[in-house]
Design a protein around this motif. Structure first.
Motif, PDB file in Angstrom:
ATOM      1  N   TRP A 139       0.867  -1.192   0.045  1.00 15.59           N
ATOM      2  CA  TRP A 139       0.081   0.106  -0.157  1.00 15.59           C
ATOM      3  C   TRP A 139       0.912   1.311  -0.068  1.00 15.59           C
ATOM      4  CZ3 TRP A 139      -4.773   0.605  -1.200  1.00 15.59           C
ATOM      5  CH2 TRP A 139      -5.518  -0.355  -1.139  1.00 15.59           C
ATOM      6  N   ALA A 140       2.252   0.976   0.469  1.00 23.87           N
ATOM      7  CA  ALA A 140       3.092   2.241   0.560  1.00 23.87           C
ATOM      8  C   ALA A 140       3.563   2.513  -0.743  1.00 23.87           C
ATOM      9  CB  ALA A 140       4.036   2.034   1.709  1.00 23.87           C
ATOM     10  N   GLU A 141       3.548   1.588  -1.772  1.00 24.04           N
ATOM     11  CA  GLU A 141       4.195   1.869  -3.018  1.00 24.04           C
ATOM     12  C   GLU A 141       3.814   3.222  -3.643  1.00 24.04           C
ATOM     13  OE1 GLU A 141       3.555  -1.309  -5.399  1.00 24.04           O
ATOM     14  OE2 GLU A 141       5.233  -2.714  -4.538  1.00 24.04           O
ATOM     15  N   VAL A 142       4.757   4.011  -4.323  1.00 25.05           N
ATOM     16  CA  VAL A 142       4.252   5.220  -4.977  1.00 25.05           C
ATOM     17  C   VAL A 142       3.459   4.738  -6.336  1.00 25.05           C
ATOM     18  CG1 VAL A 142       5.283   6.928  -6.601  1.00 25.05           C
ATOM     19  CG2 VAL A 142       6.257   6.483  -4.315  1.00 25.05           C
ATOM     20  N   LYS A 143       2.300   5.162  -6.342  1.00 23.76           N
ATOM     21  CA  LYS A 143       1.416   5.083  -7.669  1.00 23.76           C
ATOM     22  C   LYS A 143       1.160   6.184  -8.478  1.00 23.76           C
ATOM     23  CE  LYS A 143       0.077   1.023  -6.052  1.00 23.76           C
ATOM     24  NZ  LYS A 143       0.341  -0.304  -6.721  1.00 23.76           N
ATOM     25  N   GLU A 167       0.835   7.851  -2.910  1.00 21.93           N
ATOM     26  CA  GLU A 167       0.208   6.508  -2.919  1.00 21.93           C
ATOM     27  C   GLU A 167      -1.057   6.424  -3.566  1.00 21.93           C
ATOM     28  OE1 GLU A 167       0.340   5.353   1.253  1.00 21.93           O
ATOM     29  OE2 GLU A 167       2.443   5.856   1.442  1.00 21.93           O
ATOM     30  N   GLU A 168      -1.556   5.058  -3.634  1.00 29.42           N
ATOM     31  CA  GLU A 168      -2.905   4.984  -4.361  1.00 29.42           C
ATOM     32  C   GLU A 168      -4.004   5.500  -3.904  1.00 29.42           C
ATOM     33  OE1 GLU A 168      -4.521   0.775  -6.389  1.00 29.42           O
ATOM     34  OE2 GLU A 168      -4.154   0.827  -4.508  1.00 29.42           O
ATOM     35  N   SER A 171       3.726   9.903  -0.327  1.00 29.54           N
ATOM     36  CA  SER A 171       4.643   8.682   0.087  1.00 29.54           C
ATOM     37  C   SER A 171       5.627   9.236   0.864  1.00 29.54           C
ATOM     38  CB  SER A 171       5.255   8.306  -1.288  1.00 29.54           C
ATOM     39  OG  SER A 171       4.112   7.642  -2.172  1.00 29.54           O
TER      40      SER A 171
END
Length: 427
Positions: A21-25, A52-53, A58
């Motif tokens: 969930w912490a990934e850069v989207k 993030e999403e 982030s």
């Protein structure tokens, strides 16, 4: 014991989930000026934001921001810890006329931005050959000395009470070579004369005819660059295209084939043939000689410059994100336009050939009204290559449409230019 293992497994799943969930989207790059135009040496400010999403900023990960001279020579590179700076603000400049390109990358996510620096001063990287006009004048003379062999073949399944559609072919230079296209003629809309709308498609398998405009009183000529009749079926057209490349001995794409000699380069026979076809169609009694216009995008945009420079028949021209411009751009550390000829044809001989097929050198002969569009983040037909061609156009009625957020695609500026072209022909 089992409960403990379950708890540990549960924590592990939560940790993995949280990481995902912490990934850069998304990455965005904001520029401090709406028009994204600057004077040389003047700093431009860029704000890069990683989210993030769910739209939350982030706070984990590394961000790389690279500045280049029009997606070619690196000017600077910055590594940013999102835990310390998000949004990240950076400043950079160019000291020579051109485009400052920005590429932000975080994992698999990337974003681009671009700024122009004294764009009105961008010039071609290499000079025009002294015999450029004489070379093309001689080719036009050669092709017109050949038997015309002009043919129109009606396509019944595409005809209607509003238009008649034909396949077209005409002899060009090269052994038993023909240029091919489609002519759509208005029907039951009076005897004319009708305006003539000419187009060459972008790179790829080619295109079919334009029925819509013919049904609305505009004769349309769509010419393909290939020495074979292009299929009306998209799948068959793609197979023709693939088979054609298999037959090329160079192992290169068609747009690079034969480029070690100006008399064997693929586009030579294509363009003198297309120019000849336009001559024949323009001579029809149902064509209004004062309302002949030319439009194209990418390879078609290059074609608009090339065909526009080969004849003075044009009422007006639209060239959007034109390819085949500033082949020698790398000599000034900036990107050349598609097809990146010298990068692909790794032979010094190509550098002597390129100027004879460079849109900017044809553009020097365009005196009619013209509209050009450019994408500031176009990595295919670089913005500096487009401006190098635009700036040498001598027409007193020319305008550039800057698409500051767009890459290699058409946008509102192209739509505006197309509408302008229709107004020019009274449609």
């Amino acid at each position: 014991m089992k409960a403990h293992r379950f708890f540990v497994l549960f924590l592990l799943i939560l940790t993995i989930t949280a990481t995902l969930w912490a990934e850069v989207k998304t990455l965005t790059i904001d520029v401090d000026r709406a028009d994204q135009l600057y004077r040389c040496g003047e700093p431009a400010t860029f704000t890069v934001t990683a989210k993030e999403e769910d739209g939350v900023l982030s706070r984990e990960g590394k961000l790389t921001v690279q500045f280049q001279n029009d997606f070619r020579k690196e000017i600077s590179r910055h590594e940013i810890d999102l835990a310390k700076a998000n949004p990240a603000t950076l400043k950079e400049t160019l000291t020579v006329p051109g485009f400052l390109s920005v590429r932000a990358v975080c994992g698999p996510i990337s974003e681009l931005a671009g700024c122009g620096y004294e764009v009105e001063k961008i010039q071609p990287a290499v000079p025009c050959p002294e015999d450029f006009n004489a070379y093309w004048a001689d080719l036009k003379k050669q092709v017109r000395a050949l038997p015309e062999d002009f043919k129109l073949e009606e396509i019944p399944e595409l005809c209607s009470d509003k238009c008649t559609v034909y396949r077209l072919s005409i002899r060009t230079l090269g052994e038993n070579k023909f240029a091919h296209g489609f002519l759509s003629v208005p029907k039951n809309q009076g005897d004319g004369p009708f305006p003539l709308w000419v187009m060459v498609p972008g790179a790829g398998p080619g295109c079919g005819p334009d029925l819509w405009q013919a049904k609305n009183g505009i004769m349309t000529l769509h010419m393909n660059v290939f020495p074979y009749p292009v299929s009306l079926n998209a799948d068959e057209r793609k197979k023709q295209y693939d088979d054609f490349h298999v037959g090329l001995k160079s192992g290169l794409r068609y747009c690079q084939d034969g480029a070690t000699s100006r008399d064997t380069y693929f586009y030579r026979d294509a363009y003198v043939g297309i120019d000849r076809a336009i001559d024949v169609v323009a001579a029809r009694p149902d064509v209004d000689k004062k309302r002949i216009v030319l439009i194209g995008v990418s390879q078609g945009g290059a074609s608009a410059l090339i065909l526009g420079g080969l004849s003075d028949r044009w009422l007006a021209i639209v060239s959007s994100v034109p390819a085949l411009c500033d082949h020698g751009g790398a000599k000034l550390d900036r990107s050349p336009g598609w097809p990146k000829l010298y990068d692909a044809v790794k032979d010094p001989a190509a550098e002597a050939v390129g100027p004879y097929f460079d849109g900017e050198n044809f553009a020097r002969n365009i005196h009619c009204p013209i509209r050009v569009t450019v994408g500031f983040i176009d990595t295919t037909c670089s913005p500096s290559s487009v401006y190098a061609a635009y700036n040498v156009i001598p027409s007193t009625d020319k305008q550039m449409g800057n698409e500051v957020k767009r890459g290699h695609a058409t946008g509102q500026k192209h739509s505006d230019a197309s509408q302008w072209l229709r107004k020019m022909i009274g449609k």
